[in-house]
Design a protein around this motif. Structure first.
Motif, PDB file in Angstrom:
ATOM      1  N   ALA A   1       0.936  -1.169  -0.176  1.00 20.36           N
ATOM      2  CA  ALA A   1      -0.005  -0.208  -0.006  1.00 20.36           C
ATOM      3  C   ALA A   1       1.009   1.536  -0.037  1.00 20.36           C
ATOM      4  O   ALA A   1       0.614   2.187  -0.758  1.00 20.36           O
ATOM      5  N   ALA A   2       1.956   1.214   0.668  1.00 19.76           N
ATOM      6  CA  ALA A   2       2.956   2.462   0.970  1.00 19.76           C
ATOM      7  C   ALA A   2       3.387   2.650  -0.680  1.00 19.76           C
ATOM      8  O   ALA A   2       3.699   3.923  -1.204  1.00 19.76           O
ATOM      9  N   LYS A   3       3.850   1.437  -1.446  1.00 23.27           N
ATOM     10  CA  LYS A   3       4.289   1.889  -2.647  1.00 23.27           C
ATOM     11  C   LYS A   3       3.190   2.197  -3.539  1.00 23.27           C
ATOM     12  O   LYS A   3       3.408   3.116  -4.407  1.00 23.27           O
ATOM     13  N   ALA A   4       1.789   1.802  -3.446  1.00 23.72           N
ATOM     14  CA  ALA A   4       0.921   2.203  -4.195  1.00 23.72           C
ATOM     15  C   ALA A   4       0.746   3.737  -3.972  1.00 23.72           C
ATOM     16  O   ALA A   4       0.398   4.624  -4.995  1.00 23.72           O
TER      17      ALA A   4
ATOM     18  N   GLY B   1      12.999  -7.548  -6.485  1.00 23.36           N
ATOM     19  CA  GLY B   1      12.403  -6.625  -5.860  1.00 23.36           C
ATOM     20  C   GLY B   1      11.075  -6.219  -6.529  1.00 23.36           C
ATOM     21  O   GLY B   1      10.916  -6.812  -7.655  1.00 23.36           O
ATOM     22  N   GLY B   2      10.189  -5.565  -5.983  1.00 24.20           N
ATOM     23  CA  GLY B   2       8.881  -5.121  -6.568  1.00 24.20           C
ATOM     24  C   GLY B   2       7.553  -5.808  -5.931  1.00 24.20           C
ATOM     25  O   GLY B   2       7.811  -6.307  -4.833  1.00 24.20           O
TER      26      GLY B   2
ATOM     27  N   CYS C   1       9.365 -14.815 -13.342  1.00 21.28           N
ATOM     28  CA  CYS C   1       9.071 -13.186 -13.450  1.00 21.28           C
ATOM     29  C   CYS C   1       8.420 -12.866 -12.231  1.00 21.28           C
ATOM     30  O   CYS C   1       8.298 -11.477 -11.831  1.00 21.28           O
ATOM     31  N   GLY C   2       7.547 -13.702 -11.625  1.00 20.49           N
ATOM     32  CA  GLY C   2       6.847 -13.479 -10.498  1.00 20.49           C
ATOM     33  C   GLY C   2       5.362 -12.775 -10.777  1.00 20.49           C
ATOM     34  O   GLY C   2       4.503 -12.471  -9.855  1.00 20.49           O
TER      35      GLY C   2
ATOM     36  N   ASP D   1       2.258  -7.957  -1.800  1.00 15.07           N
ATOM     37  CA  ASP D   1       3.436  -7.540  -1.034  1.00 15.07           C
ATOM     38  C   ASP D   1       4.365  -6.810  -1.759  1.00 15.07           C
ATOM     39  O   ASP D   1       4.095  -6.810  -2.963  1.00 15.07           O
ATOM     40  N   PHE D   2       5.002  -6.107  -1.136  1.00 13.77           N
ATOM     41  CA  PHE D   2       6.252  -5.328  -1.955  1.00 13.77           C
ATOM     42  C   PHE D   2       7.579  -5.379  -1.259  1.00 13.77           C
ATOM     43  O   PHE D   2       7.587  -5.446  -0.136  1.00 13.77           O
TER      44      PHE D   2
END
Length: 119
Positions: A23-26, A98-99, A113-114, A90-91
């Motif tokens: 959510a923080a990354k969003a 990462g990502g 690739c995830g 998750d992030f």
């Protein structure tokens, strides 16, 4: 293709869960944009047959479910719920791999690739 090993901790009855890190990354992605939320979709393609698609979105479209996590709206078309029910997003800021991370108990296989998975 690797098998899915991790299982999310999704509240009982919830469609998905979004961690505070995701959510923080969003929130960071949306801060300078007129977009008001994030659309979560599943589209055909990728190494394993299906892939996740998350994009900033201005608003929900007719029929969308609007899910709120940590102050961010996530828009989901009900047609994708069978593919994502119980999934955790998750992030990670890790330099390697990462990502956004999709931990999906419905996936029977996934790609390195995830974002690509099979059911």
């Amino acid at each position: 293709m690797a098998e899915i090993a991790e299982q999310p901790t999704v509240p009982t009855g919830a469609i998905i869960d979004v961690t505070e890190a995701a959510a923080a990354k969003a929130r960071e992605v949306l801060k300078d944009s007129p977009n008001t939320g994030i659309r979560i979709a599943v589209v055909g393609g990728g190494c394993a047959g299906l892939q996740y698609d998350i994009q900033p979105a201005e608003k929900a479209v007719e029929g969308d479910m609007v899910l709120e996590f940590h102050g961010i709206s996530f828009f989901v078309n009900p047609m994708v719920v069978p593919y994502i029910k119980g999934m955790q997003i998750d992030f990670s800021n890790a330099l390697m791999d990462g990502g956004f991370k999709f931990i999906n108990p419905n996936a029977t296989s996934s790609c390195g690739c995830g974002t690509s998975f099979g059911v």
